[in-house]
Design a protein around this motif. Structure first.
Motif: not given
Length: 418
Positions: A147-150, A176-179, A185-187, A203-205
């Motif tokens: 969900e966080a990735r999406a 900063h980026q997908e990687s 998320f884990t932290k 997850v915010e802008e």
């Protein structure tokens, strides 16, 4: 002193104020303001240390007990009745829900329980901002990494991931980026579980621009005092320690008016008619954007620099509002003031603090407040709430001079860890 101020002082004397919790290793300003007014102070906190000398009565109870919320509220209500409490206040985000429920039960000034619940939950807060049409950041509630990735893809990078229940920049991480989403998320998830036993994240802008604190005193629905203090350093991530603030703001009058208008809409929208209100905003390229709103006094040492630069006793006025009195607030511009925190870059045990004497002699320094003693265990963001070892206070005739003096003075100080 105006005649009405004298009348207020007489009316306040011997009233009983309840303080819920006391965040941080040293926050005596609230207690000192109560003592100055002759107000009887009682405290509810589980582990009491330095606060003992300021309090008439203490109930050793955790007000963060959300696993047995009703029992906690009932115990606080009983204590309030026994002590004939006339007002209730906190500087502690986690205590706001208890404060709200107790205030409603006893007919005291305070945020409504529904409002307190919304302001404590970052996802609910964002939803309420949206309902009121207030400028804020795009935000999506998530529970899983997928969900966080999406959510990050939908919002667009960079994004900030953080616990819904958090404070002091704990668990707040930039991707900063997908990687970088997986690690962020884990932290955030790990810290959220440690802080509040809650796995909900947002997850915010990521908002560009400087961060500011907007503080207001509200009585009878009227804003008696409005002020902006700047964090003069960009916080580009990946973590977000807040180490410096200067007041009054350096932003132009048009930007200030826009920020005040947004804060006024926020205050009215949340029904904060009798309160001290602390908002955090980012002054972005698209205008001010709300980050958070809290019905409590400003954190860290913002009240001290407001008092120094504007002559306004923020804590004292907050106490008077909590006790149902309209404070006399008369700002008197005295120049600029700021503080800079010295906090560890890595965790460890504090062995010593070097350079204090040299820093105290640095131009413009009017105080150095050490809040941690040798032997204290220091932690760092994002793993825990930001932990400051000391604060350096500076004043000057110009904003830039305050900033440069703060940098110069704190550069002389070092924390020796083991």
């Amino acid at each position: 002193m105006p005649e009405n101020a004298t009348d207020e002082a007489t009316a306040l004397k011997n009233k009983t104020l309840l303080i819920l919790g006391a965040a941080g290793p040293s926050k005596p300003l609230l207690f000192q303001a109560a003592r100055k007014r002759g107000i009887r102070t009682v405290l509810i906190k589980k582990d009491v240390t330095w606060e003992k000398e300021f309090c008439d009565e203490i109930l050793p109870l955790s007000v963060e007990n959300f696993t047995d919320f009703e029992a906690t509220v009932a115990a606080v209500v009983d204590f309030c009745r026994e002590q004939d409490v006339s007002g209730i206040i906190t500087t502690f985000d986690s205590a706001v829900p208890v404060m709200a429920q107790v205030a409603e039960t006893l007919g005291l000034h305070g945020p409504s329980p529904s409002m307190a619940a919304a302001l404590r939950d970052k996802n609910a807060m964002r939803e309420r901002f949206a309902e009121l049409g207030l400028p804020s950041a795009a935000s999506i509630l998530v529970h899983t990494l997928a969900e966080a990735r999406a959510a990050a893809e939908k919002i667009g990078f960079p994004v900030v991931i953080k616990p819904t229940y958090g404070t002091g920049s704990a668990g707040v991480v930039l991707a900063h980026q997908e990687s970088e989403v997986d690690a962020a998320f884990t932290k955030a998830n790990e810290v959220g579980l440690n802080l509040s036993d809650c796995a909900d994240l947002v997850v915010e802008e990521y908002l560009d621009g400087l961060e500011v604190t907007v503080d207001a005193l509200v009585s009878g629905g009227e804003i008696l005092f409005h002020n902006i203090s700047d964090n003069p350093e960009l916080m580009p991530g990946p973590v977000f320690p807040e180490v410096e603030f200067i007041t009054p703001t350096a932003f132009p009058a048009e930007t200030v008016d826009t920020a005040f208008a947004a804060n006024e809409l926020t205050i009215k929208g949340f029904g904060l008619d009798h309160a001290v209100v602390h908002a955090e905003m980012r002054m972005t390229s698209r205008g001010p954007r709300l980050l958070e709103l809290h019905p409590r006094p400003a954190g860290q040492r913002v009240p001290q620099i407001i008092a120094r630069s504007l002559g306004v006793d923020l804590m004292g006025a907050a106490i008077e509002i909590a006790l149902g009195h309209r404070p006399v607030v008369e700002p008197r511009r005295k120049g600029y003031a700021g503080y800079r925190a010295v906090c560890p870059e890595v965790p460890g045990i504090l062995k010593s603090i070097q350079g204090l004497d040299a820093a105290a002699e640095s131009p413009g320094v009017f105080d150095i407040e050490v809040v941690l003693e040798p032997g204290a265990r220091l932690v760092t963001v994002p793993d825990a709430v930001q932990q400051d070892a000391l604060y350096v206070y500076v004043e000057a005739d110009t904003y830039d001079e305050v900033h440069q003096r703060l940098l110069a003075a704190t550069a002389l100080i070092s924390l020796e860890l083991e």
